[in-house]
Design a protein around this motif. Structure first.
Motif: not given
Length: 1612
Positions: A238-254
């Motif tokens: 469970v997270c704010t959308a900004e956290i997931l957006a940043s993670c996807l940008h860095h490709s930490f998770i695809r």
């Protein structure tokens, strides 16, 4: 309100339960018999005899002599005051008979029976009345396609998300088991606060690792290592959308590693919002073969701006690659989401232009150039017009509070340091800040008032509105006032807290966004997520009922339903309007729009939002049918015709026809007929899921239904599938005869029939039964050839006051080991008696037997004045002296029994009837020492000689201080004739005149022995226990050949033989039940009833108390009742696998009910073995012998027993059997004996087990248990094994323990946890009872029961469920359960955190927190304690019925909370009777109050007071007699009836009356109580005084109210 009391009588009616003074003397153990010399006695042949001539027939037990008193332990006396009160109670009953028999509310009574009470308990469980069809339909839709759920606030969107998450995770586990790459789910929210809230909800409902991430952790989430670890350890985030957006940008998770994306408040998906960026940049245009996650969007409206809703909805669908699904018929939600009943407009005067107060202008001049004060100055200026000048100035008063001045200076200094300002500039600004603070402190602030010069028109209108709705209304009212700015909320709340502005009943709070209030400077306005949670929590509990909130309360936060919503600041968009309106969900709620007069923009907004909402509704109505949630409301006729020929069933007897369409109507009628509270409407619930070839439906019925669920056949349409399920369950109801031949509901009538079963018996009804006085062992007679010996010794022989020797009791059969028991010889003089069986028999011949018989008969003759004529074949037992062994000798080590018998003494006694005493012979002084003297004419006079007195002669006067004889002859003697010689002669006058005794014989100093026989009674006050010195001549007396040390021990034989008899009779009682392994002492306790009200643990006044009987059956009954419940529960669970929990309870009740136990006991004459009479000096002698001389005995062989007492003894026997079970060193118990005891007392085919292993041997594992477990179920078992230490062999059994009844069976083909809960409840009850029983060996059953309730209470088990994480493992389909569980988990976790902090503050380790932290928390949702019990049941079944795993669970998980039971005294004292006792004693200091009860026969249906009854049972027999036997209990205060209640037992009547009294006295002050009841009682120390006059007495405890008062159990 006080009920009229009848006149108080001075006597007690004979038929009341209260004993009269004469009743205190109603047994041989307590009766004083005053014989008259004029009444002739009879000899052994029945002929009359002149008592004066043959006084020797008087035995030693004669109570003619004054010193022969056999006082019992003295029960509380029934005082004149109490008798009068009881008589007045009787008069009141007579006067109110008609009132008590009247039944104005008969339908609500529903005939109080135990089975009805049982069923009613389950009817009162929270039943899901909201239609769940749309939720499950949406869940099924979301499983197949990307979906945006458009549902009103409060309609259960989060439940749908939780169900989808669980389903996704379970599929993920299956995929991983097949070797596919790992994927994870994301629950995205728009605000940080919602991260914590939604995480708490999911953690509470999912037993899988779920992580929460938000902006506060932005640094921590910026590394690949962090995301790799998080991805590996969790199933969802469970997270704010900004956290997931940043993670996807860095490709930490695809994106391909995500299996589900949940968008909370999905209407934010627009423009450059993180929701939109995630979709645009990472979701669209997937690579070839790349998986994309399922999407679920949730919103109350797709419109978040002033645009065309159709366009907004289309854009939202396009962005989220999803389709909107919503309710086709809004009425489907009417029972779930109540919209405001009324929307009104409140107008206020136009706001003037912004202006500045003098204080504002002065502050602006000082600090206006400082950047830190720019926002506060802007707010202050705007607030002058918006809120009023008082609020604007008050803002600065709060801003510059003294506590915040230092912080303001520090912030100012830091600002200038960052700006690199010069020290001079910084000092100048600091000085200005100090001047500003000084200016505010010295300013003269006015007090607030509803005055347009102080408050704006907008604020005054708000105050008027709140006054209108909060003055004089109920406490359930809840209100939210929506504002735009945080400071506005703070100022309005502060205004209404001022004394001048307080509104009665209004408790205000603030709910604003999380963050630092940098614009206010007030540190107290720092508002975090925890503050939001606490505010919502207080709002729910009613500590706050009006909160001023910003937009944070519009969406996301789970806020309780409100009935008033006020838009102080008008909404801007449709979504704001819909969401804020969605908070008004209480029935009849009100929504207030506050509009500025003449403000066209306000009216345009309101009208536009109404138009937009209509347009949105039209858009939803225009959606394709497959995107509407219909709740399965179809035109049935059309679909059935379309489906072709359907099945039908014709009842053979009547021709009634059941078809698909009609089945829906018939089923609805049947469900509506089930017992239920009037405020609840029961309906069948249908769950439709896609299936190959169409749809399949499962129908779920309420828990009280005899058939709970059925699954229909597959059909092409949902509507026909629904009909099919209804048709199948109707067939099952017809088969079970729950629908009659006319397809009408018949289940209600069957319940009525069961409730009429005579399951309970009256505690007042008594019968006269035979009573055994001798055991069967004594009936074995005949010439003995071998005898077994039992050594009778004292552990403290010195307590006798003289030397003694042990005795042997010789019997034809070996006597079982009898537990030591005490004898009381005098003040502080007591000793235990040990009866030690000596190994091996003694071979005896005719000569040996003759010696033993002669010795035995001599003991009876000389010691007890009973001369029997008997042969060796007729004596049931023999006595023998022991040679050379004292009381300390270990008689179990005897190898040759013959060697320890004193054969010389046996021979001399056989040869010598009395020692010769010839006055013409010379005897040295040694002859006169230690002889046992018997008066041949007065059996009550026995003496030990001390020695010759040379200084006295027979004609000397009897010395002063000797005990004066009470014989008439002595009293008639002139004073000069009262000499030693005449003292020694007990003959009557005529016989004395014919007899000559020499006056030159020696005088002997002797001891007159007391004739007290009941040495078992420890109450020896006012009883002569010591031998008294006297002086005698020996010529009139017999010198016994019995040695005095033998006599000293023999005098104890009456009590010893009585206790041995009692033990043997109790063992005989066990034998008639086939229970030969019960220890003798435990058997005796189980059969001992020492008063007429032994079962009334809350009544300290024992009626007809029998002293000296030892422990009674109460504690054994408490233990046996629990084992009986457990054993029958296991048997029923094992033998009846296809019944539901309710039917299990009925089956068990038929087994364990008192009526069944009572009937079975009578069938084997168990009642004859009950010991209800204490020691009697008349009945301990052997029976069947010919009495030649001595007083005849007429043993009582009848006793009066209450029916319930006989049933209680059955349970006590089970308890004794349980305690007799062998225990191994590891603590395990062999329950076989206790199992046989249950079989014996129940005598029912539902329990034929003879050993513990029989239970599992009869268990047939159901197919659902043995079916292969899927990956989800195996994963759950593995996690539970790591967490709790037990590895399940059958994972599906564990899964079943957590499946709530609302969860459709067809999802996993598992039954709900209710059967396992039924089993686990009994197991947990048993292990708790066993712990308390052994931990507190002196506690009475009342105390044990009350403290057991703490251990098995829903409050504790709910807390335990949370601490063990059971709430996360539950599967259910109920938004109310989800909401309630979340709130409860938050409360428990907060309470635990506080307890740990308190422990640390006290210098303890965190783990040493107070274990009773849960006591003051709210009651948990019922499902939480249920799953704890279900888990215990599942572990037990999985372990193949190993009770050890239950014990281990208790030891590790439950016991640590209850090591100190004193923590729970207050919890236990919540018993209404205890609570009332505390209230009367501690608060009102009243000593003259009582609870009086009496059984009466009322007219059918009970009486007016029945509505207060807690429970009760009516018997078929009493109904047939035209009346209902009920117990009336009245609370009497100072001779008048305060209130009353009627029930089927005194227990329930007392509880009900006490509850009603507590309600009446709840808000009564001490002064008012004393005035109303004319109470002048003073309770001080152990004395009490009352204004009633001298001699008035209390009916309740007399305690010192100045001391710490703790009343437990029978202390009431």
């Amino acid at each position: 309100m006080e009920e009229h009391a009848g006149p108080e009588a001075a006597i007690l009616p004979s038929d009341t339960q209260f004993a009269s003074a004469e009743d205190d003397l109603n047994s041989d153990s307590t009766r004083l018999t005053f014989s008259s010399p004029e009444i002739p006695q009879s000899t052994s042949d029945g002929s009359p005899v002149d008592k004066e001539e043959d006084a020797s027939d008087q035995d030693s037990d004669s109570s003619v002599k004054k010193w022969v008193l056999n006082e019992p332990r003295k029960p509380r006396k029934i005082s004149q005051k109490k008798r009068a009160d009881a008589a007045a109670f009787e008069a009141w009953l007579e006067q109110n008979q008609q009132k008590l028999s009247r039944c104005p509310n008969k339908p609500s009574l529903d005939e109080e029976k135990s089975v009805n009470l049982l069923v009613r308990d389950y009817e009162n469980k929270k039943i899901i009345t909201s239609p769940r069809d749309y939720q499950l339909e949406l869940f099924e839709l979301a499983k197949t396609q990307n979906t945006i759920a458009v549902l009103d606030t409060g309609s259960g969107k989060t439940l749908i998300a939780a169900l989808l998450l669980r389903w996704t995770i379970q599929n993920e586990l299956e995929d991983r088991a097949q070797g596919q790459p790992k994927r994870i789910s994301f629950f995205l929210v728009d605000k940080v606060a919602l991260v914590f809230q939604q995480h708490a909800v999911l953690v509470c409902n999912l037993d899988y690792p779920v992580e929460k991430l938000c902006g506060e952790m932005i640094d921590a989430v910026s590394s690949r290592e962090f995301w790799k670890k998080t991805f590996e350890e969790n199933m969802a985030i469970v997270c704010t959308a900004e956290i997931l957006a940043s993670c996807l940008h860095h490709s930490f998770i695809r994106m391909e590693q995500i299996n589900l994306l949940v968008f909370d408040e999905a209407h934010h998906t627009k423009k450059n919002h993180p929701y939109a960026r995630i979709i645009k940049e990472f979701y669209i245009n997937p690579k070839e073969g790349e998986k994309r996650p399922r999407i679920l969007g949730m919103t109350a409206s797709p419109v978040d701006a002033q645009i065309d809703p159709r366009k907004a909805a289309a854009e939202l669908e396009t962005l989220l690659h999803s389709q909107i699904a919503t309710i086709a018929n809004p009425t489907t939600l009417q029972q779930t989401v109540c919209k405001p009943k009324q929307e009104i407009m409140v107008s206020y005067d136009p706001k003037p232009s912004d202006w500045e107060t003098p204080l504002h202008q002065s502050l602006k001049a000082l600090i206006g150039g400082h950047e830190l004060f720019r926002k506060p100055l802007i707010f202050s200026r705007a607030a002058t017009a918006e809120l009023g000048p008082w609020c604007a100035d008050r803002y600065w008063q709060l801003f510059f509070r003294e506590a915040d001045s230092i912080k303001l200076e520090a912030r100012t200094e830091m600002h200038f340091v960052r700006e690199s300002a010069s020290s001079q500039t910084m000092n100048e600004h600091m000085e200005q800040l100090r001047k500003a603070a000084e200016l505010v402190r010295n300013h003269e602030f006015s007090r607030p008032a509803v005055d347009r010069n102080l408050l704006s028109s907008k604020v005054t209108e708000l105050v008027f509105t709140l006054q209108q709705h909060f003055r004089g209304v109920d406490s359930n009212r809840r209100c939210i006032v929506f504002v735009k700015q945080r400071n506005t909320a703070l100022m309005l709340a502060d205004l209404l807290r001022q004394p001048e502005m307080e509104i009665p009943g209004l408790e205000v709070g603030v709910l604003i966004g999380a963050g630092n209030a940098t614009d206010s400077g007030n540190s107290d306005t720092k508002f975090g997520f925890r503050d939001q949670v606490l505010t919502v929590y207080k709002f729910k509990r009613g500590e706050l009922n009006c909160i001023f909130a910003t937009s944070v309360a519009e969406e996301g936060l789970d806020i309780p339903d409100c009935n008033i919503i006020i838009r102080f600041d008008l909404y801007d968009t449709l979504i704001q309007y819909i969401q804020s309106r969605g908070r008004a969900r209480q029935e009849g709620s009100l929504y207030v729009h506050m509009l500025e007069k003449g403000n066209g923009e306000h009216r345009r907004k309101m009208q536009q939002n109404k138009l937009n909402e209509d347009a949105l509704r039209r858009f939803c109505e225009a959606l394709p049918e497959d995107r509407k949630l219909t709740g399965h409301n179809y035109t049935m006729d059309y679909l059935l015709r379309k489906g072709g020929v359907q099945r039908q069933y014709i009842v053979p007897e009547t021709g009634a026809k059941l078809n698909y369409k009609q089945s829906l109507i018939i089923l609805a009628s049947f469900v509506a007929s089930l017992p239920h509270p009037p405020e609840i409407s029961l309906v069948p619930e249908y769950v439709i899921t896609p299936a190959p070839g169409g749809f399949q439906c499962e129908v779920l019925l309420p828990s009280v239904s005899p058939v709970r669920n059925a699954t229909g056949k597959v059909h092409t349409t949902k509507a026909v599938a629904k009909c099919s399920a209804a048709f199948e369950i109707c067939l099952a109801l017809i088969k079970g005869k729950h629908l009659d031949a006319h397809l009408q509901p018949a289940f209600t009538k069957q319940l009525h029939k069961m409730r009429n079963a005579r399951l309970a018996i009256s505690c007042r009804r008594k019968g006269e039964y035979g009573m055994l006085t001798k055991p069967k062992l004594w009936s074995t007679l005949g010439e003995p050839t071998q005898l077994y010996a039992t050594a009778v010794t004292l552990t403290t022989p010195a307590a006798l006051g003289r030397s003694s020797t042990p005795l042997l009791l010789m019997t034809r059969q070996s006597i079982p080991q009898v537990a030591p028991f005490p004898l009381y010889f005098g003040t502080d003089r007591s000793s235990e008696v040990r009866c030690t069986p000596i190994p091996g028999p003694l071979e005896v011949g005719e000569e040996d037997a003759g010696r033993l018989a002669a010795f035995t008969l001599k003991v009876f003759c000389d010691v007890f004045s009973k001369e029997y004529e008997a042969t060796t074949a007729e004596l049931p037992y023999f006595l023998a002296p022991i040679r050379g062994k004292d009381h300390a000798f270990d008689f179990t080590a005897v190898k040759h029994l013959r060697e320890i018998i004193d054969w010389n003494t046996l021979g001399s006694v056989q040869e010598t009837q009395r020692l010769p005493y010839d006055l013409d012979e010379h005897f040295d002084d040694g002859f006169f020492k230690d002889k046992f003297l018997v008066d041949p004419w007065d059996g009550s006079r026995k003496f030990y000689t001390r020695g010759r007195r040379h200084d006295l002669k027979p004609t000397d006067p009897a010395p002063d201080g000797v005990v004066q004889p009470t014989s008439r002859a002595w009293k008639l003697l002139p004073q000069e004739k009262r000499d030693i010689l005449n003292y020694s002669v007990s003959l009557w006058s005529k016989s004395r005149a014919r007899t000559n005794f020499r006056d030159d014989q020696p005088v002997v100093e002797a001891e007159l022995l007391p004739t007290r026989r009941n040495l078992l009674d420890e109450n020896i006050e006012d009883v002569e226990t010591d031998a008294k010195r006297c002086f005698l001549i020996l010529e009139p007396l017999n010198i016994s050949p019995l040695p005095v040390d033998v006599v000293a021990m023999a005098l104890n034989l009456p009590a010893i033989i009585y206790r041995i008899d009692s033990n043997l009779i109790a063992l005989d009682g066990c034998k008639v039940l086939g229970l030969e392994g019960i220890r003798a002492n435990l058997a005796l306790e189980a059969f001992t009833k020492d008063s007429d009200n032994s079962d009334e643990h809350d009544n300290p006044e024992k009626i007809n108390f029998q002293s000296g009987m030892g422990e009674n059956y109460e504690r054994h009954e408490f233990l046996g009742d629990s084992f009986l419940k457990m054993a029958t529960t296991i048997s029923i669970y094992t033998l009846i696998p296809d019944k539901d929990e309710c039917e299990y309870h009925i089956e068990r009740m038929l087994l364990i009910c008192n009526q069944n136990l009572f009937a079975n006991a009578l069938s084997v004459k168990l009642e004859e073995h009950i010991r209800s009479q204490s020691f009697s000096r008349r009945t301990w002698y052997p029976e069947g012998l010919t009495l030649k001389k001595g007083k005849r005995t007429n043993p009582v062989n009848k006793h009066s027993l209450a029916d319930k007492s006989i049933a209680d003894v059955c349970e006590a026997v089970i308890g004794a059997a349980y305690l007799s079970c062998p225990r191994s060193e590891d603590g395990s118990v062999d329950f076989d004996l206790a199992v046989r005891a249950v079989t014996a007392v129940t005598n029912n085919d539902r329990h034929r087990m003879t050993c513990w292993a029989d239970y599992f041997a009869a268990y047939q594992k159901p197919s659902w248990q043995t079916a292969p477990a899927n990956s989800t179920q195996q994963d759950m078992a593995d996690r539970f094994a790591r967490r709790l230490g037990y590895a399940f062999k059958w994972p599906r059994l564990l899964r079943c323990a957590f499946q709530h009844p609302t969860y459709p069976n067809m999802y996993e083909k598992l039954p709900s946890y209710q059967r396992l809960e039924f089993l686990g409840d009994a197991l947990l009850d048993m292990v708790c009872v066993d712990f308390l029983f052994h931990r507190f060996p002196g506690a009475d059953p009342q105390w044990l029961t009350e403290h057991k309730m703490a251990m098995v209470s829903n409050q504790f088990l709910g807390c335990l469920a949370v601490m063990l994480g059971f709430n996360k493992a539950m599967t259910f389909c109920s938004p109310s359960i989800q909401r309630d569980m979340g709130e409860y988990v938050t409360e428990i976790e907060e309470a635990l955190r506080t307890a740990k902090e308190d422990a640390v503050k006290q210098g303890k380790e965190e783990g040493e927190f107070a274990k009773d932290f849960w006591v003051h928390c709210s009651r948990p949702p019922k499902c939480l304690p249920d799953v704890v019990e279900a888990y215990v049941g599942a572990v037990f079944v999985d372990s193949e019925y190993d009770y050890g795993v239950v014990q281990k669970f208790f030891d590790e998980r439950v016991k640590p909370f209850f090591e100190n039971m004193q923590l729970y005294d207050t919890f236990a004292n919540k018993h209404p009777v205890t609570f009332l006792a505390n209230l009367m004693t501690n608060k009102f200091r009243c000593a003259d109050w009582r609870l009086l009860v009496k059984e009466v026969i009322l007219g059918d249906g009970g009486g007016e007071g029945v509505e207060g009854a807690v429970g009760g049972e009516t018997t078929a027999t009493s109904l047939a007699m035209g009346g209902t036997p009920q117990v009336v209990c009245a609370v009497r205060v100072h001779g008048r009836t305060l209130t009353h209640a009627v029930a089927a037992s005194s227990r329930y009547a007392k509880m009900a009356a006490a509850k009603k009294a507590l309600q009446m006295l709840e808000d009564v002050s001490l002064e008012k109580f004393r005035e109303e009841h004319a109470c002048q009682c003073i309770i001080k120390g152990n004395t009490k005084e009352s204004g009633s006059g001298p001699g008035s007495e209390s009916g309740s405890g007399e305690v010192d109210v100045e001391a710490k008062v703790e009343l437990h159990g029978s202390a009431i």
